[in-house]
Design a protein around this motif. Structure first.
Motif, PDB file in Angstrom:
ATOM      1  N   LYS A 172    -172.380  26.637  17.140  1.00  0.00           N
ATOM      2  CA  LYS A 172    -173.382  27.692  17.081  1.00  0.00           C
ATOM      3  C   LYS A 172    -174.783  27.114  17.304  1.00  0.00           C
ATOM      4  CE  LYS A 172    -169.986  30.347  16.648  1.00  0.00           C
ATOM      5  NZ  LYS A 172    -169.195  30.671  15.488  1.00  0.00           N
ATOM      6  N   ALA A 226    -170.969  28.044   9.161  1.00  0.00           N
ATOM      7  CA  ALA A 226    -171.129  27.974  10.614  1.00  0.00           C
ATOM      8  C   ALA A 226    -172.548  28.386  11.049  1.00  0.00           C
ATOM      9  CB  ALA A 226    -170.092  28.856  11.298  1.00  0.00           C
ATOM     10  N   TYR A 246    -164.795  36.374   8.835  1.00  0.00           N
ATOM     11  CA  TYR A 246    -164.294  35.665  10.007  1.00  0.00           C
ATOM     12  C   TYR A 246    -162.768  35.788  10.082  1.00  0.00           C
ATOM     13  CZ  TYR A 246    -163.908  31.617  13.200  1.00  0.00           C
ATOM     14  OH  TYR A 246    -163.657  30.785  14.256  1.00  0.00           O
TER      15      TYR A 246
HETATM   16  C1  PLP Z   1    -168.041  30.645  15.121  1.00  0.00           C
HETATM   17  C2  PLP Z   1    -167.541  30.390  13.764  1.00  0.00           C
HETATM   18  C3  PLP Z   1    -166.937  29.183  13.451  1.00  0.00           C
HETATM   19  C4  PLP Z   1    -166.824  28.101  14.470  1.00  0.00           C
HETATM   20  O1  PLP Z   1    -165.563  27.690  14.688  1.00  0.00           O
HETATM   21  P1  PLP Z   1    -165.335  26.447  15.678  1.00  0.00           P
HETATM   22  O2  PLP Z   1    -163.874  26.306  15.651  1.00  0.00           O
HETATM   23  O3  PLP Z   1    -166.054  25.291  15.071  1.00  0.00           O
HETATM   24  O4  PLP Z   1    -165.897  26.821  16.999  1.00  0.00           O
HETATM   25  C5  PLP Z   1    -166.516  28.962  12.156  1.00  0.00           C
HETATM   26  N1  PLP Z   1    -166.684  29.904  11.220  1.00  0.00           N
HETATM   27  C6  PLP Z   1    -167.269  31.077  11.495  1.00  0.00           C
HETATM   28  C7  PLP Z   1    -167.479  32.069  10.434  1.00  0.00           C
HETATM   29  C8  PLP Z   1    -167.700  31.362  12.778  1.00  0.00           C
HETATM   30  O5  PLP Z   1    -168.268  32.550  13.047  1.00  0.00           O
END
Ligand code: PLP
Length: 570
Positions: A237, A209, A134
């Protein structure tokens, strides 16, 4: 610089003032901003403390700075998820989070940023993660002037735990491990994670997530064993609430207390707190199950598709897919109106696309493009949505048909009837409605009729010629007669009576209401009559006859179906 030998094992960490030793000294000493509401715990008071407007706008008061209700409901929801997946043979006394173990943030991105700010001194400390993963860990590190070190994943997307630990020195404060990992989709091996958590002297943040799609309890049950473990969760998600920006960090009370001190005082607005609470209470686990089922179907079909080289196994709601020519596939999907994420420039992911699992209809459209079949451009659809206090309705119709319909209103019988309209009119429909069914189906049925009628109106006005048509449809002992004139004027005539109050759970009075709303919203003339013994047959005959009449009235081959009229075809 390698100081791994000095690292205390996490059982020892519990005994010492571990957090105080690694946290930034300025944060340890921080006297946080105290909000006006923190200091008074009166239930009912005259609030002259925060310079708010005294006049009720619905939003004139500051929100709860600590999101207490949200944390309480989040704790319940997490405990429920954990008890579903914990294996009592493996973990005898799993840790169950209480509100004090939860930080609620403006997305889990806020928690990522806070962990870096709390533990890392800019210009000196570093954080560590894997690659690819991420992107926000690296971005947050850069913003905070904190060095970022990354270890490439192995080709099977596992990681070399010893090498990861070797990358740490005494300035390494946080290790971010995303499991299931984005964009590779896989859960990291539990034993590898525990091995790291037990040996690293800093914080290990496990970003979960996508955990809901993995059928796994994840790492929250181990929080009591490991004081340096932080788990990240999100509403964005599986919980379906990306728009409200709410995410969580779950950890020891001590770490959470520091996060609370550093965050902005009112970091989550009241509307978002309320919507998050509602979504957690009402979350429907069958939607996640559907996505998991679709993911497996999609993976299986893609493996058989031309130009696909590898579909990596996924524990998440997306698939990483390697193509012979990913750019070409990306373009052809885009020209069919389907947007995916190119990941080919990410190390270890050349020629890949990351494809989110959509609704069944969307997944089949994707497959049809990848398999070289013709797909109506999604752009050829009419898409409308309407949000009210009672309902949220999203309608897409594809006048050319050729797609499967996907109808979900929460009212089974109504779905079945709308499917009849779709099948017999030849118009593919994607209807996604959520309404106050705890009251009754009235608002849901009415609002679907309003939005669908509006979509029909746009479809009719985009046609070159209008037509009028009638259709008689027998159904066993029942028959329905529907006359339809798409001339742009609303008239509604209903001569149908039902012998009972309901068909199944569905109130019969709503049939009339549905069609009158539909024709008012769609601006057409509609006459419906029906006879018969069986209410179910009668209703079904009406929906089918309506769909048939619509199909013919919309047909370009006007002469084939024309109903004689002194005015001719309009
Ligand atoms: C989508 C995602 C998030 C979510 O982040 P938010 O700020 O809560 O929307 C967090 N970690 C990962 C790895 C993701 O893919």
């Amino acid at each position: 610089m390698k100081e791994t030998t000095k690292i205390k094992n996490s059982k020892e960490l519990k005994e010492i003032n571990w957090v105080e030793n690694i946290i930034r000294p300025n944060i340890r000493e921080l006297k946080p901003y105290s909000t006006a509401r923190d200091e008074s715990n009166l239930k009912c008071a005259v609030y002259l403390d925060a310079n708010e407007s005294p006049y009720n706008s619905g939003y004139n008061r500051y929100p709860d700075p600590h999101s207490i209700e949200l944390k309480r409901v989040a704790a319940e929801s997490i405990c429920k998820q954990l008890s579903r997946f914990i294996d009592p043979e493996v973990i005898e006394e799993p840790f169950m989070p209480k509100p004090e173990n939860i930080f609620a943030g403006n997305g889990s991105d806020e928690a990522i940023d806070l962990l870096i700010r709390i533990f890392c001194t800019p210009g000196r400390d570093n954080i560590i993660s894997l690659s690819p993963t991420y992107g926000m860990y690296k971005v947050c590190a850069s913003i905070n002037d904190v060095a970022y070190r990354e270890l490439s994943l192995n080709t099977d997307f596992s990681f070399d735990k010893e090498r990861l630990l070797q990358m740490c020195d005494s300035y390494s404060k946080v290790i971010f491990l995303c499991s299931p990992n984005n964009p590779t989709g896989n859960l990291l091996k539990k034993d590898d994670l525990i091995w790291i958590i037990e040996r690293f002297h800093g914080v290990v943040a496990v970003d979960e997530a996508y955990i809901d799609f993995a059928c796994d309890a994840g790492f929250i049950p181990l929080i009591d064993n490991y004081p340096n473990l932080v788990v990240l969760r999100t509403m964005s998600k599986a919980k379906g609430m990306a728009a409200i920006r709410v995410g969580f960090a779950i950890s020891s009370q001590k770490i959470i207390a520091y996060m609370e001190r550093v965050k902005y005082p009112y970091n989550i607005g009241r509307v978002n707190q309320e919507l998050a609470v509602k979504a957690l209470r009402e979350s429907d686990p069958t939607l996640v199950e559907t996505v998991i089922g679709e993911r497996e179907m999609l993976a299986e079909s893609l493996r058989r598709s031309p130009g696909v080289e590898t579909v990596y196994p996924s524990d998440s709601n997306f698939l990483l897919v390697k193509f012979a020519d990913a750019k070409q596939v990306y373009k052809s999907l885009l020209s069919a109106g389907i947007v995916t994420r190119e990941r080919g420039d990410v190390a270890g992911c050349s020629q890949t696309l990351r494809i989110t699992v959509g609704k069944p209809l969307e997944n089949r459209a994707l497959l049809s493009v990848i398999n070289g079949g013709s797909s109506n451009k999604i752009g050829d659809c009419i898409e409308l949505s309407r949000v009210t206090k009672e309902t949220r309705v999203q309608v897409r119709i594809y006048p050319q048909g050729g797609r499967d319909s996907d109808i979900r209103t929460g009212v089974g019988f109504f779905d079945h009837m709308l499917e009849q309209i779709s099948v017999h009119s030849g118009i593919s429909m994607d209807i996604d409605a959520v309404g106050d069914l705890n009251v009754d189906p009235h608002h849901t049925v009415e609002d679907v009729a309003i939005v669908l009628g509006e979509a029909f109106k746009r479809m009719i006005s985009a046609k070159k010629g209008y037509n009028r048509y009638g259709f008689v449809l027998p159904m066993d002992e029942s028959r329905a007669e529907v006359l339809l004139d798409l001339g742009g004027r609303y008239t509604f005539v209903w001569s149908v009576s039902f012998s009972g109050e309901r068909v199944g759970e569905f109130p019969c009075e709503m049939f009339r209401h549905f069609f009158s709303t539909l024709s008012a919203s769609g601006l057409f003339t509609l006459h419906i009559s029906a006879q018969g013994e069986n209410d179910h047959h009668k209703a079904e005959a009406i929906f089918k006859a309506f769909a048939r009449a619509l199909r013919i009235a919309l047909s370009n081959d006007v002469n084939a179906y024309q109903t004689p009229s002194s005015k001719g075809v309009i």
